[in-house]
Write an enzyme that holds these catalytic residues in place. Structure first.
Site, PDB file in Angstrom:
ATOM      1  N   HIS A 158      -1.377   0.676  13.407  1.00 46.38           N
ATOM      2  CA  HIS A 158      -0.535   0.590  14.607  1.00 46.38           C
ATOM      3  C   HIS A 158       0.820  -0.066  14.331  1.00 46.38           C
ATOM      4  O   HIS A 158       1.732   0.016  15.154  1.00 46.38           O
ATOM      5  CB  HIS A 158      -1.269  -0.118  15.745  1.00 46.38           C
ATOM      6  CG  HIS A 158      -1.485  -1.582  15.539  1.00 46.38           C
ATOM      7  ND1 HIS A 158      -1.988  -2.392  16.541  1.00 46.38           N
ATOM      8  CD2 HIS A 158      -1.283  -2.410  14.478  1.00 46.38           C
ATOM      9  CE1 HIS A 158      -2.076  -3.637  16.102  1.00 46.38           C
ATOM     10  NE2 HIS A 158      -1.653  -3.658  14.854  1.00 46.38           N
ATOM     11  N   PHE A 203       0.823  -1.211   0.000  1.00 53.57           N
ATOM     12  CA  PHE A 203       0.000   0.000   0.000  1.00 53.57           C
ATOM     13  C   PHE A 203       0.856   1.259   0.000  1.00 53.57           C
ATOM     14  O   PHE A 203       0.357   2.364  -0.194  1.00 53.57           O
ATOM     15  CB  PHE A 203      -1.009   0.031   1.149  1.00 53.57           C
ATOM     16  CG  PHE A 203      -0.526  -0.501   2.477  1.00 53.57           C
ATOM     17  CD1 PHE A 203       0.692  -0.121   3.021  1.00 53.57           C
ATOM     18  CD2 PHE A 203      -1.313  -1.396   3.204  1.00 53.57           C
ATOM     19  CE1 PHE A 203       1.121  -0.600   4.243  1.00 53.57           C
ATOM     20  CE2 PHE A 203      -0.889  -1.887   4.424  1.00 53.57           C
ATOM     21  CZ  PHE A 203       0.329  -1.474   4.949  1.00 53.57           C
TER      22      PHE A 203
END
Length: 355
Positions: free
Chosen positions: A259, A241
């Site tokens: 996270h 991504f």
């Protein structure tokens, strides 16, 4: 952590037994004793050797378990005895062990895989935790000479265990609080082998999906998606991504992804998502949200795990808000865990954002 068996005897040297504290000092001893390496690593041995699975069909002696796992019989007995004291097994005369209802949770599945992941490379990283404290950088990189995800890309066994944990473990309960009824295409970014996407599509035959993760990860996705009966409605994109996000989604999902990354890398991800979104698209973030103020919350400890192993972090609502604003997105809704309106320490929250 399960409490020790009520019938467990105190140590023979007169040291107070954990759980029987009558003072602040005893309570601190209990905390240190139960969180010491021997406790978690005993669970690691249990998960790594598949002892709960072996006991799933009925009691076995430690000698029989040792033969099945190619282990030293006396050493394995001593580990089984300790695990029984934690409540996962029940010990009977003759070194016979039986699985308890608590131990059933260790039969395959995500919890055992979680223990394996955190009992191997991640555990060794924590031995160098002072490096992270003093530098703010992940100890994993120092111990292994490379970032954790680069290590996984090179080590097939570690990669398989990790993605079994994240891809075939439990779907975050928070996803069931999301309304997908008006969606046309859900794009799951960093979605591993597609377990979450399959869960979303299974009950919604009109919905289509896009699964994006690294090429080394999505190889098993067709099998997982076919098993759920949704393979024909999913496009699989084998790409980071960081290199771009598919356009045209009505909802983009980042579940347990942000996270893993520090703020600058998380911002790169969010900006790529923003570039792919239309004015009507939304982003759904599923992650721990650390509450303001004191008190126990497991996100405060998983935050340390992110620091030591990955260089990432758990975030407060305001930290999420700041990241999203920098990426050109605004929080539209925040839903704490569904089973507790005040926020459960056991599950993640949902943040919905849009342009």
């Amino acid at each position: 952590m399960p409490s020790p068996d009520n019938e467990a005897s105190p140590p023979g040297d007169g040291t107070p037994s954990p759980g029987n504290g009558t003072s602040a000092s005893d309570d601190l001893f209990q905390l240190v004793f139960r969180s010491a390496p021997w406790t978690f690593q005993s669970l690691y041995v249990t998960a790594r050797l598949g002892l709960a699975d072996l006991l799933g069909d009925g009691p076995l002696t430690s000698d029989e378990l040792a033969v099945a796992t190619e282990s030293d019989a006396d050493a394995l007995y001593r580990f089984c005895r300790a695990v029984a004291a934690l409540g996962l097994f029940r010990e009977h005369p003759g070194r016979i062990f039986e699985l308890t209802s608590t131990g059933e949770a260790f039969r395959g599945g995500g919890l055992a895989q979680f223990t394996i992941v955190n009992g191997a490379e991640n555990f060794r990283s924590w031995a160098d935790v002072m490096y992270s404290v003093r530098t703010g950088k992940p100890a994993f990189d120092r111990v292994y000479g490379m970032p954790a995800f680069a290590f996984l890309d090179r080590d097939e066994e570690a990669r398989k265990v990790f993605h079994t944990m994240v891809g075939r473990g439990t779907v975050p309960p928070a996803v069931d609080s999301c309304d997908f009824s008006s969606d046309t295409t859900v794009v799951d970014l960093g979605g591993s082998v597609g377990t979450l996407l399959a869960h979303v599509l299974r009950e919604r035959p009109e919905l289509r999906g896009v699964l994006q993760d690294l090429p080394s990860v999505v190889g098993e996705a067709p099998t997982v998606l076919a098993g759920a009966g949704v393979a024909g409605r999913v496009e699989i994109v084998g790409r980071s991504f960081f290199d771009g996000v598919p356009a045209g989604g009505s909802t983009y999902v980042l579940s347990r992804v942000l996270h893993d990354w520090g703020d600058e890398d998380a911002l790169r991800i969010l900006r790529n998502v923003r570039a792919a979104m239309t004015e009507d698209s939304r982003l759904v973030v599923i992650d721990q949200v650390i509450p303001e103020g004191g008190g126990f919350h497991p996100g405060k400890f998983s935050d340390l795990q992110m620091l030591v192993v990955l260089g990432g972090r758990e975030r407060t609502v305001e930290e999420f808000r700041g990241l999203l604003l920098r990426a050109g997105l605004k929080i539209r809704a925040l839903r704490p865990p569904a089973d507790d309106p005040a926020g459960s320490p056991r599950t993640e929250a949902v943040i919905e954002a849009g342009v």
